[in-house]
Design a protein around this motif. Sequence first.
Motif, PDB file in Angstrom:
ATOM      1  N   MET A   1       0.901  -1.252   0.015  1.00  0.00           N
ATOM      2  CA  MET A   1       0.009   0.062  -0.066  1.00  0.00           C
ATOM      3  C   MET A   1       0.929   1.096  -0.040  1.00  0.00           C
ATOM      4  SD  MET A   1      -2.892   0.954   2.686  1.00  0.00           S
ATOM      5  CE  MET A   1      -3.487   2.535   3.172  1.00  0.00           C
ATOM      6  N   GLN A   2       0.522   2.019  -0.900  1.00  0.00           N
ATOM      7  CA  GLN A   2       1.173   3.427  -0.847  1.00  0.00           C
ATOM      8  C   GLN A   2       0.805   4.373   0.252  1.00  0.00           C
ATOM      9  OE1 GLN A   2       0.689   5.334  -4.712  1.00  0.00           O
ATOM     10  NE2 GLN A   2       1.919   3.723  -5.675  1.00  0.00           N
ATOM     11  N   ALA A   3       1.608   5.237   0.881  1.00  0.00           N
ATOM     12  CA  ALA A   3       1.174   6.053   1.748  1.00  0.00           C
ATOM     13  C   ALA A   3       0.442   7.001   1.469  1.00  0.00           C
ATOM     14  CB  ALA A   3       2.241   6.578   2.636  1.00  0.00           C
ATOM     15  N   ARG A   4      -0.802   7.054   1.046  1.00  0.00           N
ATOM     16  CA  ARG A   4      -1.552   8.132   0.631  1.00  0.00           C
ATOM     17  C   ARG A   4      -3.113   7.878   0.789  1.00  0.00           C
ATOM     18  NH1 ARG A   4      -0.928   6.992  -4.887  1.00  0.00           N
ATOM     19  NH2 ARG A   4      -2.774   5.641  -5.078  1.00  0.00           N
ATOM     20  N   ILE A   5      -3.671   8.799   1.231  1.00  0.00           N
ATOM     21  CA  ILE A   5      -5.173   8.858   1.565  1.00  0.00           C
ATOM     22  C   ILE A   5      -5.739   9.671   0.021  1.00  0.00           C
ATOM     23  CG2 ILE A   5      -7.137   9.608   2.793  1.00  0.00           C
ATOM     24  CD1 ILE A   5      -5.350   9.120   5.337  1.00  0.00           C
ATOM     25  N   SER A   6      -6.772   9.079  -0.564  1.00  0.00           N
ATOM     26  CA  SER A   6      -7.493   9.584  -1.800  1.00  0.00           C
ATOM     27  C   SER A   6      -8.596  10.105  -1.192  1.00  0.00           C
ATOM     28  CB  SER A   6      -7.724   8.595  -2.519  1.00  0.00           C
ATOM     29  OG  SER A   6      -6.580   7.769  -3.109  1.00  0.00           O
TER      30      SER A   6
END
Length: 132
Positions: A1-6
Amino acid sequence: MQARISFITLAVEDLNRSLIFYRDALGLTPRKVTEQVVFFDFSTLQLALYCADALASDLGTTLAPAGLGRSALAHNVATASEVDQLLQQALQGGAVLLKAAHWAKWGAYCAFFADPDGHIWEIVWHPDFAFS
């Protein structure tokens, strides 16, 4: 998982009331409005206001009643005076004051309010985390 909140999705009881609050009181511009969801652009993510009944249906369960939750959304500002300005704007639009603007022991100037569905927002200015 990439460290990003969409997306951050807030379940709301009355979509029109929430649209009016976020658009008119907080000054956000809707990106898309449907019968069940409203999207707002937030730089690198989207804020979605989603009908609570629709979210409950998606989950196949019921949701807890609207009210203060166990999380808070924070909006950092560029100056301490912006905390006062945005807080007044939110309160005039129907927000509920949770804690007046104050100097926190960790060095920030901040205030807390709840939106019409009880979602907690913090407005904060800290010299190490100032945004324009």
